[in-house]
Design a protein around this motif. Structure first.
Motif, PDB file in Angstrom:
ATOM      1  N   ILE A  79       8.684  89.847  67.662  1.00  0.00           N
ATOM      2  CA  ILE A  79       8.515  89.428  69.054  1.00  0.00           C
ATOM      3  C   ILE A  79       8.600  90.660  69.934  1.00  0.00           C
ATOM      4  O   ILE A  79       9.625  91.354  69.979  1.00  0.00           O
ATOM      5  N   ALA A  80       7.505  90.944  70.619  1.00  0.00           N
ATOM      6  CA  ALA A  80       7.421  92.088  71.526  1.00  0.00           C
ATOM      7  C   ALA A  80       6.790  91.599  72.825  1.00  0.00           C
ATOM      8  O   ALA A  80       5.572  91.491  72.927  1.00  0.00           O
ATOM      9  N   GLU A  81       7.626  91.273  73.799  1.00  0.00           N
ATOM     10  CA  GLU A  81       7.157  90.678  75.044  1.00  0.00           C
ATOM     11  C   GLU A  81       7.763  91.401  76.243  1.00  0.00           C
ATOM     12  O   GLU A  81       8.815  92.034  76.136  1.00  0.00           O
ATOM     13  N   SER A  82       7.120  91.268  77.381  1.00  0.00           N
ATOM     14  CA  SER A  82       7.635  91.854  78.615  1.00  0.00           C
ATOM     15  C   SER A  82       8.347  90.833  79.486  1.00  0.00           C
ATOM     16  O   SER A  82       8.900  91.180  80.524  1.00  0.00           O
ATOM     17  N   SER A  83       8.361  89.587  79.060  1.00  0.00           N
ATOM     18  CA  SER A  83       8.955  88.494  79.828  1.00  0.00           C
ATOM     19  C   SER A  83       9.922  87.715  78.948  1.00  0.00           C
ATOM     20  O   SER A  83       9.598  87.397  77.801  1.00  0.00           O
ATOM     21  N   THR A  84      11.082  87.405  79.493  1.00  0.00           N
ATOM     22  CA  THR A  84      12.056  86.600  78.747  1.00  0.00           C
ATOM     23  C   THR A  84      11.473  85.234  78.413  1.00  0.00           C
ATOM     24  O   THR A  84      11.646  84.729  77.291  1.00  0.00           O
ATOM     25  N   VAL A  85      10.777  84.629  79.351  1.00  0.00           N
ATOM     26  CA  VAL A  85      10.187  83.304  79.141  1.00  0.00           C
ATOM     27  C   VAL A  85       9.208  83.339  77.975  1.00  0.00           C
ATOM     28  O   VAL A  85       9.225  82.461  77.099  1.00  0.00           O
ATOM     29  N   ARG A  86       8.344  84.362  77.946  1.00  0.00           N
ATOM     30  CA  ARG A  86       7.364  84.441  76.856  1.00  0.00           C
ATOM     31  C   ARG A  86       8.037  84.739  75.520  1.00  0.00           C
ATOM     32  O   ARG A  86       7.595  84.259  74.476  1.00  0.00           O
ATOM     33  N   ALA A  91       9.629  82.760  70.191  1.00  0.00           N
ATOM     34  CA  ALA A  91      10.668  82.473  69.202  1.00  0.00           C
ATOM     35  C   ALA A  91      10.617  81.020  68.768  1.00  0.00           C
ATOM     36  O   ALA A  91      10.712  80.707  67.567  1.00  0.00           O
ATOM     37  N   LYS A  92      10.467  80.124  69.719  1.00  0.00           N
ATOM     38  CA  LYS A  92      10.419  78.697  69.399  1.00  0.00           C
ATOM     39  C   LYS A  92       9.196  78.367  68.543  1.00  0.00           C
ATOM     40  O   LYS A  92       9.285  77.612  67.564  1.00  0.00           O
ATOM     41  N   LYS A  93       8.048  78.926  68.896  1.00  0.00           N
ATOM     42  CA  LYS A  93       6.830  78.642  68.139  1.00  0.00           C
ATOM     43  C   LYS A  93       6.892  79.245  66.737  1.00  0.00           C
ATOM     44  O   LYS A  93       6.373  78.647  65.781  1.00  0.00           O
ATOM     45  N   ALA A  94       7.499  80.414  66.616  1.00  0.00           N
ATOM     46  CA  ALA A  94       7.649  81.022  65.288  1.00  0.00           C
ATOM     47  C   ALA A  94       8.499  80.134  64.391  1.00  0.00           C
ATOM     48  O   ALA A  94       8.177  79.930  63.209  1.00  0.00           O
ATOM     49  N   GLU A  95       9.572  79.598  64.935  1.00  0.00           N
ATOM     50  CA  GLU A  95      10.432  78.713  64.146  1.00  0.00           C
ATOM     51  C   GLU A  95       9.681  77.450  63.743  1.00  0.00           C
ATOM     52  O   GLU A  95       9.766  77.003  62.591  1.00  0.00           O
ATOM     53  N   GLU A  96       8.916  76.885  64.677  1.00  0.00           N
ATOM     54  CA  GLU A  96       8.132  75.685  64.379  1.00  0.00           C
ATOM     55  C   GLU A  96       7.078  75.951  63.304  1.00  0.00           C
ATOM     56  O   GLU A  96       6.781  75.077  62.477  1.00  0.00           O
ATOM     57  N   ALA A  97       6.523  77.173  63.310  1.00  0.00           N
ATOM     58  CA  ALA A  97       5.459  77.518  62.360  1.00  0.00           C
ATOM     59  C   ALA A  97       5.987  77.831  60.970  1.00  0.00           C
ATOM     60  O   ALA A  97       5.206  77.949  60.024  1.00  0.00           O
ATOM     61  N   GLY A  98       7.301  77.998  60.845  1.00  0.00           N
ATOM     62  CA  GLY A  98       7.871  78.233  59.527  1.00  0.00           C
ATOM     63  C   GLY A  98       8.366  79.638  59.266  1.00  0.00           C
ATOM     64  O   GLY A  98       8.591  80.001  58.105  1.00  0.00           O
ATOM     65  N   ALA A  99       8.561  80.438  60.313  1.00  0.00           N
ATOM     66  CA  ALA A  99       9.138  81.765  60.106  1.00  0.00           C
ATOM     67  C   ALA A  99      10.589  81.622  59.659  1.00  0.00           C
ATOM     68  O   ALA A  99      11.286  80.672  60.017  1.00  0.00           O
ATOM     69  N   ASP A 100      11.047  82.583  58.862  1.00  0.00           N
ATOM     70  CA  ASP A 100      12.428  82.584  58.381  1.00  0.00           C
ATOM     71  C   ASP A 100      13.341  83.457  59.219  1.00  0.00           C
ATOM     72  O   ASP A 100      14.567  83.427  59.044  1.00  0.00           O
ATOM     73  N   GLY A 101      12.763  84.261  60.092  1.00  0.00           N
ATOM     74  CA  GLY A 101      13.559  85.148  60.931  1.00  0.00           C
ATOM     75  C   GLY A 101      12.668  85.830  61.945  1.00  0.00           C
ATOM     76  O   GLY A 101      11.435  85.684  61.931  1.00  0.00           O
ATOM     77  N   LEU A 102      13.311  86.596  62.831  1.00  0.00           N
ATOM     78  CA  LEU A 102      12.591  87.292  63.895  1.00  0.00           C
ATOM     79  C   LEU A 102      13.018  88.750  63.947  1.00  0.00           C
ATOM     80  O   LEU A 102      14.188  89.071  63.712  1.00  0.00           O
ATOM     81  N   MET A 103      12.070  89.626  64.243  1.00  0.00           N
ATOM     82  CA  MET A 103      12.381  90.981  64.672  1.00  0.00           C
ATOM     83  C   MET A 103      12.127  91.017  66.174  1.00  0.00           C
ATOM     84  O   MET A 103      11.041  90.643  66.631  1.00  0.00           O
ATOM     85  N   LEU A 104      13.120  91.451  66.929  1.00  0.00           N
ATOM     86  CA  LEU A 104      13.053  91.347  68.383  1.00  0.00           C
ATOM     87  C   LEU A 104      13.189  92.711  69.037  1.00  0.00           C
ATOM     88  O   LEU A 104      14.196  93.405  68.865  1.00  0.00           O
TER      89      LEU A 104
END
Length: 297
Positions: A79-86, A91-104
Protein backbone atom coordinates in the motif's frame (compact mmCIF):
# COMPACT_ATOMS: atom_id res chain seq x y z
CA UNK A 1 -1.02 -18.43 5.29
CA UNK A 2 0.05 -15.96 7.95
CA UNK A 3 3.45 -14.31 7.29
CA UNK A 4 6.25 -15.18 9.68
CA UNK A 5 8.43 -12.27 8.45
CA UNK A 6 11.41 -14.60 8.30
CA UNK A 7 13.17 -15.99 5.25
CA UNK A 8 13.15 -14.44 1.78
CA UNK A 9 10.22 -12.38 0.46
CA UNK A 10 10.57 -11.38 -3.19
CA UNK A 11 9.22 -7.95 -4.08
CA UNK A 12 8.01 -9.41 -7.36
CA UNK A 13 7.90 -7.56 -10.66
CA UNK A 14 4.58 -7.10 -12.42
CA UNK A 15 4.45 -8.75 -15.82
CA UNK A 16 2.97 -6.90 -18.79
CA UNK A 17 2.21 -7.74 -22.37
CA UNK A 18 3.75 -5.62 -25.11
CA UNK A 19 0.56 -3.52 -25.27
CA UNK A 20 0.78 -2.73 -21.54
CA UNK A 21 -1.94 -5.08 -20.30
CA UNK A 22 -1.28 -7.30 -17.30
CA UNK A 23 0.28 -10.63 -18.23
CA UNK A 24 -1.12 -12.85 -15.50
CA UNK A 25 0.29 -16.17 -16.84
CA UNK A 26 3.83 -14.72 -16.90
CA UNK A 27 3.31 -13.26 -13.41
CA UNK A 28 2.16 -16.60 -12.03
CA UNK A 29 5.02 -18.46 -13.75
CA UNK A 30 7.58 -16.33 -11.95
CA UNK A 31 5.81 -16.71 -8.60
CA UNK A 32 5.70 -20.49 -9.03
CA UNK A 33 9.46 -20.50 -9.61
CA UNK A 34 9.97 -18.39 -6.48
CA UNK A 35 7.96 -20.87 -4.42
CA UNK A 36 9.81 -23.88 -5.89
CA UNK A 37 13.08 -22.18 -4.93
CA UNK A 38 12.07 -21.91 -1.28
CA UNK A 39 10.98 -18.33 -0.69
CA UNK A 40 8.87 -17.64 2.38
CA UNK A 41 6.38 -15.09 1.02
CA UNK A 42 5.43 -12.95 -1.97
CA UNK A 43 5.12 -9.16 -1.94
CA UNK A 44 3.31 -7.65 -4.91
CA UNK A 45 2.62 -4.14 -6.10
CA UNK A 46 5.75 -2.56 -4.66
CA UNK A 47 8.05 -0.07 -6.34
CA UNK A 48 9.77 -2.93 -8.16
CA UNK A 49 6.28 -4.07 -9.13
CA UNK A 50 5.69 -0.70 -10.82
CA UNK A 51 3.10 0.24 -8.21
CA UNK A 52 2.76 3.80 -9.48
CA UNK A 53 1.47 2.54 -12.84
CA UNK A 54 -1.01 0.03 -11.44
CA UNK A 55 -4.65 0.81 -10.75
CA UNK A 56 -6.22 -0.31 -7.49
CA UNK A 57 -8.19 -2.94 -9.41
CA UNK A 58 -5.06 -4.29 -11.09
CA UNK A 59 -3.36 -4.81 -7.73
CA UNK A 60 -6.38 -6.78 -6.60
CA UNK A 61 -6.23 -8.85 -9.79
CA UNK A 62 -2.67 -9.81 -8.84
CA UNK A 63 -3.78 -10.79 -5.34
CA UNK A 64 -6.61 -12.88 -6.77
CA UNK A 65 -4.26 -14.58 -9.26
CA UNK A 66 -2.20 -15.91 -6.33
CA UNK A 67 -5.07 -17.36 -4.32
CA UNK A 68 -4.18 -20.96 -5.29
CA UNK A 69 -0.73 -20.49 -3.72
CA UNK A 70 -1.74 -19.10 -0.33
CA UNK A 71 -1.43 -22.53 1.26
CA UNK A 72 2.27 -22.49 0.35
CA UNK A 73 3.31 -18.87 0.98
CA UNK A 74 1.62 -15.74 2.31
CA UNK A 75 0.62 -13.14 -0.27
CA UNK A 76 1.43 -9.57 0.79
CA UNK A 77 0.04 -6.51 -0.99
CA UNK A 78 1.86 -3.19 -0.92
CA UNK A 79 0.00 0.00 0.00
CA UNK A 80 1.55 3.24 -1.22
CA UNK A 81 -0.92 6.12 -1.01
CA UNK A 82 -0.88 9.86 -0.40
CA UNK A 83 -4.22 9.86 1.44
CA UNK A 84 -5.20 8.11 4.65
CA UNK A 85 -8.68 7.49 3.26
CA UNK A 86 -7.31 5.80 0.13
CA UNK A 87 -4.84 3.75 2.16
CA UNK A 88 -7.64 2.48 4.40
CA UNK A 89 -9.75 1.65 1.36
CA UNK A 90 -6.84 -0.25 -0.21
CA UNK A 91 -6.25 -2.20 3.02
CA UNK A 92 -9.89 -3.23 3.27
CA UNK A 93 -10.07 -4.30 -0.37
CA UNK A 94 -6.82 -6.26 -0.10
CA UNK A 95 -8.21 -8.19 2.85
CA UNK A 96 -11.46 -8.86 0.98
CA UNK A 97 -9.50 -10.08 -2.06
CA UNK A 98 -7.58 -12.61 0.00
CA UNK A 99 -4.26 -10.97 0.86
CA UNK A 100 -2.47 -12.45 3.86
CA UNK A 101 -0.70 -9.25 4.86
CA UNK A 102 0.23 -5.72 3.88
CA UNK A 103 3.41 -3.78 3.27
CA UNK A 104 2.68 -0.18 4.19
CA UNK A 105 4.64 2.89 3.14
CA UNK A 106 4.44 6.25 4.90
CA UNK A 107 2.19 8.75 3.11
CA UNK A 108 3.51 9.69 -0.32
CA UNK A 109 4.03 13.17 -1.81
CA UNK A 110 3.43 15.07 1.44
CA UNK A 111 6.38 14.86 3.83
CA UNK A 112 4.44 14.11 6.99
CA UNK A 113 6.09 14.74 10.35
CA UNK A 114 6.50 12.05 12.98
CA UNK A 115 3.12 12.54 14.65
CA UNK A 116 1.30 12.57 11.31
CA UNK A 117 3.10 9.45 10.11
CA UNK A 118 2.37 7.54 13.33
CA UNK A 119 -1.30 8.55 13.12
CA UNK A 120 -1.43 7.40 9.50
CA UNK A 121 -0.01 3.99 10.37
CA UNK A 122 -2.37 3.60 13.35
CA UNK A 123 -5.46 4.49 11.33
CA UNK A 124 -4.62 2.10 8.52
CA UNK A 125 -3.76 -0.68 10.96
CA UNK A 126 -7.06 -0.17 12.80
CA UNK A 127 -8.98 -0.66 9.54
CA UNK A 128 -7.77 -4.22 8.95
CA UNK A 129 -7.00 -7.44 10.77
CA UNK A 130 -4.11 -8.19 8.39
CA UNK A 131 -0.53 -8.23 9.72
CA UNK A 132 1.52 -5.26 8.52
CA UNK A 133 5.13 -4.79 7.44
CA UNK A 134 6.13 -1.11 7.55
CA UNK A 135 8.52 0.09 4.86
CA UNK A 136 11.25 2.32 6.27
CA UNK A 137 12.98 3.90 3.27
CA UNK A 138 13.78 7.58 3.84
CA UNK A 139 16.27 7.56 0.94
CA UNK A 140 13.51 7.14 -1.63
CA UNK A 141 10.38 8.24 0.24
CA UNK A 142 11.83 11.04 2.43
CA UNK A 143 10.20 9.94 5.69
CA UNK A 144 12.16 7.97 8.26
CA UNK A 145 10.34 5.80 10.78
CA UNK A 146 12.52 6.43 13.82
CA UNK A 147 12.93 4.33 16.94
CA UNK A 148 10.87 6.94 18.81
CA UNK A 149 8.06 6.50 16.30
CA UNK A 150 8.21 2.73 16.68
CA UNK A 151 7.81 3.22 20.44
CA UNK A 152 4.45 4.82 19.70
CA UNK A 153 3.51 1.88 17.47
CA UNK A 154 4.61 -1.06 19.61
CA UNK A 155 1.12 -1.47 21.11
CA UNK A 156 -0.47 -1.77 17.65
CA UNK A 157 -0.60 -5.55 17.52
CA UNK A 158 -0.92 -6.05 13.78
CA UNK A 159 2.10 -3.86 12.99
CA UNK A 160 4.50 -6.76 13.19
CA UNK A 161 7.59 -6.00 11.13
CA UNK A 162 9.68 -3.45 9.26
CA UNK A 163 11.43 -3.53 5.92
CA UNK A 164 14.67 -1.83 6.93
CA UNK A 165 15.94 0.24 4.00
CA UNK A 166 17.48 3.25 5.73
CA UNK A 167 20.95 2.17 4.49
CA UNK A 168 22.12 2.64 8.11
CA UNK A 169 22.93 -0.86 9.33
CA UNK A 170 23.24 0.45 12.87
CA UNK A 171 19.48 0.79 12.83
CA UNK A 172 19.10 -2.99 13.11
CA UNK A 173 20.97 -2.96 16.41
CA UNK A 174 19.05 0.11 17.61
CA UNK A 175 15.77 -1.68 16.93
CA UNK A 176 16.91 -4.90 18.62
CA UNK A 177 18.16 -2.97 21.64
CA UNK A 178 14.93 -1.00 21.93
CA UNK A 179 12.38 -3.72 21.23
CA UNK A 180 14.01 -7.14 21.34
CA UNK A 181 11.93 -9.33 19.04
CA UNK A 182 8.76 -7.20 19.17
CA UNK A 183 9.25 -6.17 15.53
CA UNK A 184 10.62 -8.56 12.94
CA UNK A 185 13.28 -6.90 10.80
CA UNK A 186 13.52 -7.57 7.08
CA UNK A 187 16.65 -6.36 5.29
CA UNK A 188 15.44 -4.28 2.36
CA UNK A 189 18.57 -3.31 0.40
CA UNK A 190 20.10 -6.02 -1.78
CA UNK A 191 23.64 -4.65 -1.52
CA UNK A 192 23.46 -4.80 2.28
CA UNK A 193 21.53 -8.04 2.63
CA UNK A 194 24.28 -10.25 4.04
CA UNK A 195 25.37 -7.59 6.50
CA UNK A 196 21.76 -7.14 7.61
CA UNK A 197 21.35 -10.87 8.24
CA UNK A 198 24.60 -11.14 10.18
CA UNK A 199 23.51 -8.22 12.38
CA UNK A 200 20.27 -9.95 13.26
CA UNK A 201 17.73 -9.24 10.53
CA UNK A 202 15.07 -11.95 10.49
CA UNK A 203 14.66 -12.06 6.73
CA UNK A 204 14.97 -10.24 3.44
CA UNK A 205 12.65 -8.34 1.14
CA UNK A 206 14.72 -8.66 -1.99
CA UNK A 207 14.85 -7.53 -5.62
CA UNK A 208 17.32 -9.69 -7.56
CA UNK A 209 15.60 -12.69 -6.05
CA UNK A 210 13.02 -12.15 -8.80
CA UNK A 211 15.56 -13.54 -11.28
CA UNK A 212 17.80 -15.52 -8.91
CA UNK A 213 15.57 -16.96 -6.20
CA UNK A 214 17.63 -20.06 -5.39
CA UNK A 215 20.82 -18.08 -4.85
CA UNK A 216 19.02 -15.63 -2.59
CA UNK A 217 17.47 -18.38 -0.48
CA UNK A 218 20.84 -20.14 -0.17
CA UNK A 219 22.50 -16.86 0.90
CA UNK A 220 19.87 -16.43 3.61
CA UNK A 221 20.31 -20.01 4.81
CA UNK A 222 24.12 -19.81 4.89
CA UNK A 223 23.98 -16.59 6.91
CA UNK A 224 21.52 -18.02 9.41
CA UNK A 225 23.53 -21.23 9.74
CA UNK A 226 26.64 -19.20 10.59
CA UNK A 227 28.46 -20.37 7.46
CA UNK A 228 29.94 -16.94 6.93
CA UNK A 229 32.81 -17.83 4.60
CA UNK A 230 30.48 -19.66 2.22
CA UNK A 231 27.97 -16.83 2.42
CA UNK A 232 30.64 -14.24 1.62
CA UNK A 233 31.83 -16.24 -1.39
CA UNK A 234 28.28 -16.38 -2.78
CA UNK A 235 27.71 -12.71 -1.93
CA UNK A 236 30.78 -11.64 -3.88
CA UNK A 237 29.55 -13.50 -6.95
CA UNK A 238 26.12 -11.93 -6.51
CA UNK A 239 27.18 -8.32 -5.87
CA UNK A 240 27.45 -7.03 -9.48
CA UNK A 241 23.83 -8.15 -9.93
CA UNK A 242 22.71 -6.82 -6.56
CA UNK A 243 23.98 -3.38 -7.52
CA UNK A 244 21.08 -3.20 -9.98
CA UNK A 245 18.64 -3.06 -7.05
CA UNK A 246 19.85 0.39 -5.97
CA UNK A 247 19.71 1.99 -9.43
CA UNK A 248 16.81 4.17 -10.55
CA UNK A 249 16.20 1.71 -13.39
CA UNK A 250 16.07 -1.32 -11.11
CA UNK A 251 12.77 -2.39 -12.70
CA UNK A 252 14.19 -2.55 -16.23
CA UNK A 253 17.45 -4.13 -15.08
CA UNK A 254 15.85 -6.83 -12.94
CA UNK A 255 13.28 -7.62 -15.62
CA UNK A 256 16.13 -8.13 -18.09
CA UNK A 257 17.73 -10.51 -15.60
CA UNK A 258 14.43 -12.41 -15.46
CA UNK A 259 14.48 -12.77 -19.24
CA UNK A 260 18.00 -14.23 -19.10
CA UNK A 261 17.03 -16.74 -16.42
CA UNK A 262 13.86 -17.69 -18.28
CA UNK A 263 11.31 -16.63 -15.67
CA UNK A 264 10.10 -13.22 -16.83
CA UNK A 265 9.40 -10.69 -19.52
CA UNK A 266 10.97 -7.33 -20.21
CA UNK A 267 7.92 -5.16 -20.93
CA UNK A 268 7.40 -2.11 -18.69
CA UNK A 269 4.83 0.64 -18.49
CA UNK A 270 5.48 4.24 -19.45
CA UNK A 271 7.12 6.47 -18.48
CA UNK A 272 9.61 3.64 -18.13
CA UNK A 273 11.20 2.40 -21.35
CA UNK A 274 13.17 -0.76 -21.99
CA UNK A 275 16.89 -0.12 -21.96
CA UNK A 276 18.81 0.08 -25.23
CA UNK A 277 22.21 0.89 -26.68
CA UNK A 278 25.34 1.14 -24.53
CA UNK A 279 23.31 0.90 -21.32
CA UNK A 280 21.80 -2.39 -22.44
CA UNK A 281 25.18 -3.75 -23.49
CA UNK A 282 26.62 -2.95 -20.05
CA UNK A 283 23.78 -4.64 -18.18
CA UNK A 284 23.72 -7.71 -20.43
CA UNK A 285 27.47 -8.10 -20.00
CA UNK A 286 27.07 -8.07 -16.21
CA UNK A 287 24.32 -10.68 -16.45
CA UNK A 288 26.23 -12.89 -18.88
CA UNK A 289 29.40 -12.87 -16.76
CA UNK A 290 27.35 -13.79 -13.71
CA UNK A 291 25.65 -16.64 -15.54
CA UNK A 292 28.98 -17.97 -16.82
CA UNK A 293 30.23 -18.17 -13.24
CA UNK A 294 26.93 -19.05 -11.60
CA UNK A 295 27.31 -21.36 -8.61
CA UNK A 296 25.43 -24.64 -8.66
CA UNK A 297 22.89 -25.35 -5.93
Amino acid sequence: MRPSWTGVYPAVTTKFKENGDLDIPAFVKNVEFQIESGVSGIILGGSLGESSTLSADEKLQLVEALQPYRSKVPVIMNIAESSTVRAIEAAKKAEEAGADGLMLLPPLLYKADGDETVAYFKEVAASTSLPILLYNNPVDYKIEITVEMFKQLQDVENIEAVKESTRDLTNITRMKNAFGNRFKIMGGVDTLCLEALLLGADGLVAGLVCAFPKETVVLFELAKQGKVEEAVELYRWFMPLLEMDIHSKLVQYIKLCEVYTGIGTEFVRAPRKMITGVEREKITQTIEVALENRPSY
